[in-house]
Design a protein around this motif. Structure first.
Motif, PDB file in Angstrom:
ATOM      1  N   PHE A 134       0.832  -1.196   0.000  1.00  0.00           N
ATOM      2  CA  PHE A 134       0.000   0.000   0.000  1.00  0.00           C
ATOM      3  C   PHE A 134       0.869   1.248   0.000  1.00  0.00           C
ATOM      4  CE2 PHE A 134      -2.246   3.040   2.914  1.00  0.00           C
ATOM      5  CZ  PHE A 134      -3.221   3.442   2.008  1.00  0.00           C
ATOM      6  N   ILE A 135       0.634   2.132  -0.967  1.00  0.00           N
ATOM      7  CA  ILE A 135       1.377   3.379  -1.085  1.00  0.00           C
ATOM      8  C   ILE A 135       0.416   4.536  -0.869  1.00  0.00           C
ATOM      9  CG2 ILE A 135       2.744   4.840  -2.622  1.00  0.00           C
ATOM     10  CD1 ILE A 135       3.510   2.219  -4.093  1.00  0.00           C
ATOM     11  N   SER A 136       0.742   5.417   0.067  1.00  0.00           N
ATOM     12  CA  SER A 136      -0.166   6.527   0.344  1.00  0.00           C
ATOM     13  C   SER A 136       0.558   7.647   1.075  1.00  0.00           C
ATOM     14  CB  SER A 136      -1.349   6.048   1.191  1.00  0.00           C
ATOM     15  OG  SER A 136      -2.215   7.119   1.499  1.00  0.00           O
ATOM     16  N   HIS A 137       0.070   8.885   0.823  1.00  0.00           N
ATOM     17  CA  HIS A 137       0.516  10.028   1.615  1.00  0.00           C
ATOM     18  C   HIS A 137      -0.302  10.170   2.903  1.00  0.00           C
ATOM     19  CE1 HIS A 137       2.277  11.357  -2.280  1.00  0.00           C
ATOM     20  NE2 HIS A 137       3.204  11.826  -1.481  1.00  0.00           N
ATOM     21  N   ASN A 138      -1.428   9.459   2.960  1.00  0.00           N
ATOM     22  CA  ASN A 138      -2.322   9.560   4.114  1.00  0.00           C
ATOM     23  C   ASN A 138      -1.792   8.663   5.229  1.00  0.00           C
ATOM     24  OD1 ASN A 138      -4.476   9.305   5.995  1.00  0.00           O
ATOM     25  ND2 ASN A 138      -5.937   9.892   4.401  1.00  0.00           N
ATOM     26  N   LEU A 139      -1.022   9.255   6.142  1.00  0.00           N
ATOM     27  CA  LEU A 139      -0.387   8.449   7.183  1.00  0.00           C
ATOM     28  C   LEU A 139      -1.390   7.923   8.199  1.00  0.00           C
ATOM     29  CD1 LEU A 139       3.022  10.215   7.863  1.00  0.00           C
ATOM     30  CD2 LEU A 139       2.328   8.654   6.043  1.00  0.00           C
ATOM     31  N   GLY A 140      -2.569   8.548   8.269  1.00  0.00           N
ATOM     32  CA  GLY A 140      -3.616   8.016   9.143  1.00  0.00           C
ATOM     33  C   GLY A 140      -4.063   6.640   8.675  1.00  0.00           C
ATOM     34  N   ILE A 141      -4.288   6.493   7.360  1.00  0.00           N
ATOM     35  CA  ILE A 141      -4.675   5.197   6.807  1.00  0.00           C
ATOM     36  C   ILE A 141      -3.506   4.216   6.887  1.00  0.00           C
ATOM     37  CG2 ILE A 141      -5.437   3.992   4.729  1.00  0.00           C
ATOM     38  CD1 ILE A 141      -6.957   6.455   3.919  1.00  0.00           C
ATOM     39  N   VAL A 142      -2.297   4.712   6.607  1.00  0.00           N
ATOM     40  CA  VAL A 142      -1.115   3.857   6.709  1.00  0.00           C
ATOM     41  C   VAL A 142      -1.026   3.239   8.097  1.00  0.00           C
ATOM     42  CG1 VAL A 142       1.417   3.894   6.826  1.00  0.00           C
ATOM     43  CG2 VAL A 142       0.236   4.991   4.915  1.00  0.00           C
ATOM     44  N   ARG A 143      -1.201   4.071   9.117  1.00  0.00           N
ATOM     45  CA  ARG A 143      -1.091   3.568  10.490  1.00  0.00           C
ATOM     46  C   ARG A 143      -2.223   2.602  10.821  1.00  0.00           C
ATOM     47  NH1 ARG A 143       0.466   7.335  15.708  1.00  0.00           N
ATOM     48  NH2 ARG A 143       1.145   5.603  17.043  1.00  0.00           N
ATOM     49  N   HIS A 144      -3.378   2.824  10.215  1.00  0.00           N
ATOM     50  CA  HIS A 144      -4.558   2.010  10.515  1.00  0.00           C
ATOM     51  C   HIS A 144      -4.466   0.614   9.915  1.00  0.00           C
ATOM     52  CE1 HIS A 144      -8.663   0.868  11.302  1.00  0.00           C
ATOM     53  NE2 HIS A 144      -8.965   0.846  10.015  1.00  0.00           N
ATOM     54  N   ILE A 145      -3.962   0.504   8.675  1.00  0.00           N
ATOM     55  CA  ILE A 145      -4.072  -0.781   7.986  1.00  0.00           C
ATOM     56  C   ILE A 145      -2.761  -1.545   7.828  1.00  0.00           C
ATOM     57  CG2 ILE A 145      -6.006   0.153   6.660  1.00  0.00           C
ATOM     58  CD1 ILE A 145      -4.231   0.056   4.192  1.00  0.00           C
ATOM     59  N   SER A 146      -1.617  -0.904   8.031  1.00  0.00           N
ATOM     60  CA  SER A 146      -0.360  -1.583   7.713  1.00  0.00           C
ATOM     61  C   SER A 146       0.224  -2.308   8.918  1.00  0.00           C
ATOM     62  CB  SER A 146       0.665  -0.586   7.164  1.00  0.00           C
ATOM     63  OG  SER A 146       1.028   0.358   8.138  1.00  0.00           O
ATOM     64  N   ASP A 147       0.920  -3.398   8.621  1.00  0.00           N
ATOM     65  CA  ASP A 147       1.650  -4.144   9.647  1.00  0.00           C
ATOM     66  C   ASP A 147       3.096  -3.672   9.735  1.00  0.00           C
ATOM     67  OD1 ASP A 147      -0.425  -6.224  10.306  1.00  0.00           O
ATOM     68  OD2 ASP A 147      -0.219  -6.597   8.163  1.00  0.00           O
ATOM     69  N   ARG A 148       3.656  -3.364   8.562  1.00  0.00           N
ATOM     70  CA  ARG A 148       5.043  -2.900   8.504  1.00  0.00           C
ATOM     71  C   ARG A 148       5.151  -1.774   7.485  1.00  0.00           C
ATOM     72  NH1 ARG A 148       8.824  -6.474   6.704  1.00  0.00           N
ATOM     73  NH2 ARG A 148       7.307  -7.880   5.747  1.00  0.00           N
ATOM     74  N   ILE A 149       6.246  -1.047   7.577  1.00  0.00           N
ATOM     75  CA  ILE A 149       6.441   0.134   6.728  1.00  0.00           C
ATOM     76  C   ILE A 149       7.855   0.145   6.154  1.00  0.00           C
ATOM     77  CG2 ILE A 149       6.631   2.671   6.744  1.00  0.00           C
ATOM     78  CD1 ILE A 149       4.442   2.730   8.843  1.00  0.00           C
ATOM     79  N   LEU A 150       7.954   0.533   4.880  1.00  0.00           N
ATOM     80  CA  LEU A 150       9.227   0.897   4.265  1.00  0.00           C
ATOM     81  C   LEU A 150       9.213   2.404   4.044  1.00  0.00           C
ATOM     82  CD1 LEU A 150       9.658  -1.741   1.388  1.00  0.00           C
ATOM     83  CD2 LEU A 150      10.609  -1.853   3.685  1.00  0.00           C
ATOM     84  N   VAL A 151      10.307   3.072   4.315  1.00  0.00           N
ATOM     85  CA  VAL A 151      10.404   4.512   4.103  1.00  0.00           C
ATOM     86  C   VAL A 151      11.464   4.782   3.039  1.00  0.00           C
ATOM     87  CG1 VAL A 151      10.777   6.764   5.162  1.00  0.00           C
ATOM     88  CG2 VAL A 151       9.782   4.907   6.523  1.00  0.00           C
ATOM     89  N   LEU A 152      11.047   5.465   1.958  1.00  0.00           N
ATOM     90  CA  LEU A 152      11.958   5.790   0.862  1.00  0.00           C
ATOM     91  C   LEU A 152      12.207   7.293   0.817  1.00  0.00           C
ATOM     92  CD1 LEU A 152      10.566   3.633  -2.101  1.00  0.00           C
ATOM     93  CD2 LEU A 152      12.530   3.122  -0.641  1.00  0.00           C
ATOM     94  N   GLU A 153      13.455   7.659   0.520  1.00  0.00           N
ATOM     95  CA  GLU A 153      13.823   9.059   0.301  1.00  0.00           C
ATOM     96  C   GLU A 153      14.750   9.126  -0.900  1.00  0.00           C
ATOM     97  OE1 GLU A 153      15.906  12.869   2.566  1.00  0.00           O
ATOM     98  OE2 GLU A 153      16.251  10.837   3.312  1.00  0.00           O
ATOM     99  N   ALA A 154      14.292   9.794  -1.962  1.00  0.00           N
ATOM    100  CA  ALA A 154      15.103   9.979  -3.175  1.00  0.00           C
ATOM    101  C   ALA A 154      15.708   8.671  -3.670  1.00  0.00           C
ATOM    102  CB  ALA A 154      16.197  11.007  -2.907  1.00  0.00           C
ATOM    103  N   GLY A 155      14.884   7.630  -3.669  1.00  0.00           N
ATOM    104  CA  GLY A 155      15.327   6.341  -4.182  1.00  0.00           C
ATOM    105  C   GLY A 155      16.098   5.479  -3.204  1.00  0.00           C
ATOM    106  N   GLN A 156      16.278   5.969  -1.981  1.00  0.00           N
ATOM    107  CA  GLN A 156      17.024   5.231  -0.963  1.00  0.00           C
ATOM    108  C   GLN A 156      16.071   4.697   0.109  1.00  0.00           C
ATOM    109  OE1 GLN A 156      20.475   4.815  -0.900  1.00  0.00           O
ATOM    110  NE2 GLN A 156      20.701   5.926  -2.828  1.00  0.00           N
TER     111      GLN A 156
END
Length: 258
Positions: A202-224
């Motif tokens: 799941f890809i989203s700018h809505n961090l409220g939904i991210v926190r609600h539905i995700s089990d784990r998170i990847l964080v990307l910055e400028a391809g890293q």
């Protein structure tokens, strides 16, 4: 439990010329992660971080420069196999539906191209999939303009499910939806995941939904890939300054709205 999806050192590098003749180079550094059946992995990052590119690499729309994608431990070199196993939910459901075709025709096309089902079996599969997303068999005779916003989004989910995938990739699937339809769609996806054991990216700018539905998170910055971990850990104890800025901006928005 063995992982459903294994991504190993997936990378991408390409140079393009801009309108002004300058070369633009974007590089997605090697990304590795595992996804279990029934698990949701969210990908966070600002615009241009590589989130959508990673989604395209996973579903086979873009070709990686290096790396490997395994499903249940087996390589997905075959493009058709990947197309069936990992499916995309489109962001703009209205624009993705051809207004000249009935929903039945839209849903039948991938079955014709990717299965050996006969006409009767295809019709039955279409009706089963429509029921799965909370619609009626009769909706197969509807056109795009006859559907509400929520129904169009359900059709987008049905198109993703029609080939019995094991992984769904959704790039900003809720961005264009009003809050009530967004809530219904989130609940639908979570129910489908529980019932079918799907892996969900799941890809989203809505961090409220991210926190609600995700089990784990990847964080990307400028391809890293700057950080990864369980959702609660990322939100409560972020390691990188970049992740802290993303979460702080979200929390500041929540406080302002209150």
């Amino acid at each position: 439990m063995n992982p459903l999806l294994t991504v190993s050192n997936l990378s991408y590098s390409k140079k393009d010329k801009s309108w002004f003749g300058k070369q633009e180079h974007f590089r997605l550094a090697p990304v590795s992660f595992e996804l279990k059946a029934g698990e949701t992995m969210a990908i966070m990052g600002e615009n241009g971080s590589g989130k959508s590119l990673l989604a395209k690499l996973l579903v086979g729309v873009a070709r990686p420069s290096a790396g490997e994608i395994l499903l249940n431990g087996e390589s997905l070199h075959d493009k058709r196999q990947r197309f069936q196993a990992i499916r995309m939910i489109f962001q703009h459901s209205k624009e993705s539906l051809n207004p000249a075709l009935t929903l039945g025709s839209l849903l039948e096309e991938p079955l014709i191209l990717n299965t050996d089902l006969d006409a009767r079996e295809r019709k039955r599969k279409i009706e089963e999939t429509l029921k799965l997303v909370g619609m009626l068999p009769e909706h197969q005779y509807f056109y795009r303009h006859m559907l509400s916003e929520g129904q169009r989004q359900r059709v987008a989910v049905a198109r993703a499910l029609i080939l019995n995938p094991q992984v769904l990739v959704a790039d900003e699937p809720f961005a264009a939806l009003d809050p009530s339809v967004r809530s219904q769609t989130v609940n639908l996806l979570m129910k489908l995941q529980r019932d079918l054991g799907l892996g969900f990216i799941f890809i989203s700018h809505n961090l409220g939904i991210v926190r609600h539905i995700s089990d784990r998170i990847l964080v990307l910055e400028a391809g890293q890939l700057v950080e990864s971990g369980k959702t609660d850990v990322i939100f409560n104890w972020p390691k990188s300054d970049y992740t802290r800025r993303l979460i702080h901006a979200y929390q500041a928005l929540i406080t302002r709205d209150e």
